[in-house]
Design an enzyme around this catalytic site. Structure first.
Site, PDB file in Angstrom:
ATOM      1  N   ASP A  61       1.539  -6.342  -0.528  1.00  0.00           N
ATOM      2  CA  ASP A  61       1.019  -5.221   0.273  1.00  0.00           C
ATOM      3  C   ASP A  61       0.959  -5.689   1.831  1.00  0.00           C
ATOM      4  OD1 ASP A  61      -0.886  -3.518   1.250  1.00  0.00           O
ATOM      5  OD2 ASP A  61      -2.075  -3.493  -0.336  1.00  0.00           O
ATOM      6  N   HIS A  88       1.173  -1.489  -1.336  1.00  0.00           N
ATOM      7  CA  HIS A  88      -0.039  -0.608  -0.879  1.00  0.00           C
ATOM      8  C   HIS A  88      -0.222   0.497  -1.811  1.00  0.00           C
ATOM      9  CE1 HIS A  88      -3.841  -0.483   1.436  1.00  0.00           C
ATOM     10  NE2 HIS A  88      -3.444   0.599   1.848  1.00  0.00           N
ATOM     11  N   SER A 125      -7.517   1.893  -0.318  1.00  0.00           N
ATOM     12  CA  SER A 125      -7.359   1.443   1.206  1.00  0.00           C
ATOM     13  C   SER A 125      -8.569   2.016   1.973  1.00  0.00           C
ATOM     14  CB  SER A 125      -6.130   2.523   1.514  1.00  0.00           C
ATOM     15  OG  SER A 125      -5.655   2.255   2.880  1.00  0.00           O
TER      16      SER A 125
END
EC number: 3.1.1.-
Length: 366
Positions: free
Chosen positions: A312, A341, A141
Site C-alpha cells: 500500500d 490500497h 482510506s
C-alpha cells in the site's frame, strides 16, 4: 449509471436521501435495506452497517464489482441494513443550501470538515432513520481518517459505533509513498493555479469517456493500470480487469484542492493534525492558537479492527503500525502481504481475505 441505478440493476432495493450538514452542505446518502430475494421487509431488527468511502472516490466504490465481490451487496445478502455515505465535494455531494459550486467558498474544506460535519450528520440521520442504538462502521482510506477524527472528538457519535472496521487506514503519513500526494506537495502552486483553488479531479464527461471507452481497449489498458498502481500500489494479479471501465467511469470522483493540500501538509508526519491555514494569524482565527492542532487518537475508545497491505502506497505498513500503537481498543489486526490500497475494495480475493472476517466479527458481537 448512478448509484441508485447500479443497486437496482443488480435487483436490490435502494433508497436515496439528501441530508444537510450543520454548515449547509447537501450530501447523498444511499441505502440497501435488504437483499434481493428477501420478502421480509420488517427492518426494525436489522443490524445496520454504515460504509464510508476513501479519498477521491464515492459510495459507488462499495458496489462497483459483481454482487458476490462488492461489500455493499455482500452485507445486504447477509441480512444487514446497509448505508453508504458520501463526503462533500464528490460526484454525489456537490450541493449546498446557499453556496454555488462555482464559488471558492464552497470548496474551502478538507477532511477536517468531513469529520466535523459530514460524518456526524450522516451517522445521526442513519441512527434516527433506523431507530438503532448502535451501528457498525466500515471505512476505507480517508473514510477511516474522518472516522478516527470524529470518534475521538465527538463522543455522542462515538457512542453509536459498535465496531470500527478500518480498511487501509490512513492516520500517520510519515512513510507515505503515493506519488499523487507527494506531487501535490511539491507542485502546490501549480495545482492551485490549474484547479483555481476549487475542485480537484472531479468526475467529468471527458474522464468518464476515458474510463468507459479507452481503458478497456488493449492499447490503453496497461496505461490505465499503471496510473492506478502508481497511485495505490502494485498488485496486477488481484484486479478484475473486466471491471476496469467501471472503476474509471466512477473514479476519481473529486474533492477540494484544499483537501489535497491538507494531505500534502502531513507528509513525513507521525500525527494527524488539522489544516494549516498558512500563517499564525489565520490559525489563531480558526483554532485560537498559532499552529494547527493535533488530533489525539487516545481519546477514541471505539473497538477497532484493521486490515492493511504491505504494498500500500497510501497506508504504508510502518504508518499503520504507528496508528495501531495509538488505538486504545483494538480487537483485530491483519496485514496482507500483497495488498495495495484498493485491494480491500476491488481485490479478486477480498471476500476471503477481508469481507467474510468482517461478517464473522459482526456476528460474534451481536
Amino acid at each position: 449509471m448512478n448509484i441508485s441505478q447500479i443497486i437496482s440493476y443488480w435487483g436490490y432495493p435502494d433508497e436515496e436521501y439528501d441530508i444537510v450538514t450543520e454548515d449547509g452542505y447537501i450530501l447523498g446518502l444511499y441505502r440497501i435495506p435488504y437483499w434481493r430475494t428477501d420478502n421480509n421487509k420488517n427492518l426494525a431488527q436489522r443490524v445496520v452497517v454504515y460504509l464510508q468511502h476513501g479519498l477521491l472516490t464515492s459510495a459507488s466504490s462499495w458496489i462497483s464489482n459483481l454482487p458476490n465481490n462488492s461489500l455493499g451487496f455482500i452485507l445486504a445478502d447477509a441480512g444487514y441494513d446497509v448505508w453508504m455515505g458520501n463526503s462533500r465535494g464528490n460526484t454525489w455531494s456537490r450541493k449546498h443550501l446557499y453556496l454555488e459550486t462555482s464559488s471558492k467558498e464552497f470548496w474551502a474544506f478538507s477532511f477536517d470538515e468531513m469529520a466535523k460535519y459530514d460524518l456526524p450528520a450522516s451517522i445521526d440521520f442513519t441512527v434516527k432513520q433506523t431507530r438503532q442504538e448502535e451501528i457498525f462502521y466500515v471505512g476505507h482510506s480517508q473514510g477511516t481518517t474522518i472516522g478516527f477524527i470524529t470518534f475521538s472528538t465527538i463522543s455522542k457519535i462515538a457512542e453509536r459505533i459498535k465496531i470500527f472496521f478500518a480498511l487501509a487506514p490512513v492516520f500517520s503519513t510519515k512513510y507515505l509513498k503515493s506519488p499523487l500526494i507527494r506531487m501535490t506537495y511539491k507542485w502546490k502552486s501549480i495545482v492551485m493555479a490549474f484547479s483555481g483553488n476549487k475542485d480537484f479531479l472531479p468526475k467529468t464527461s471527458f474522464k468518464k469517456f476515458i474510463g468507459s471507452k479507452l481503458c478497456p481497449l488493449q492499447i490503453f489498458d496497461k496505461i490505465c493500470l499503471n496510473i492506478l498502481f502508481m497511485m495505490f500500489g502494485y498488485d496486477p494479479k488481484n484486479l478484475n480487469m473486466s471491471r476496469l471501465d467501471v472503476y474509471f467511469s466512477h473514479n476519481p470522483a473529486g474533492t477540494s484542492v484544499q483537501n489535497m493540500l491538507h494531505w500534502s501538509q502531513l507528509l513525513n508526519s507521525t500525527h494527524l493534525k488539522a489544516y494549516d491555514w498558512g500563517s499564525p494569524d489565520l490559525n489563531l482565527v480558526h483554532y485560537n492558537q498559532t499552529t494547527s492542532p493535533l488530533y489525539n487518537m487516545t481519546n477514541m475508545n471505539v473497538a477497532t479492527a484493521i486490515w492493511n497491505g504491505k504494498s500500500d502506497l497510501l497506508a504504508d505498513p510502518e504508518d499503520v503500525n504507528i496508528l495501531h500503537s495509538e488505538i486504545t481498543n483494538h480487537i483485530y489486526y491483519k496485514t496482507i502481504s500483497y495488498y495495495n490500497h484498493i485491494d480491500s475494495l476491488f481485490g479478486l480475493d477480498v471476500y476471503d481475505q477481508v469481507y467474510h472476517e468482517i461478517i464473522d466479527i459482526i456476528q460474534d458481537n451481536l
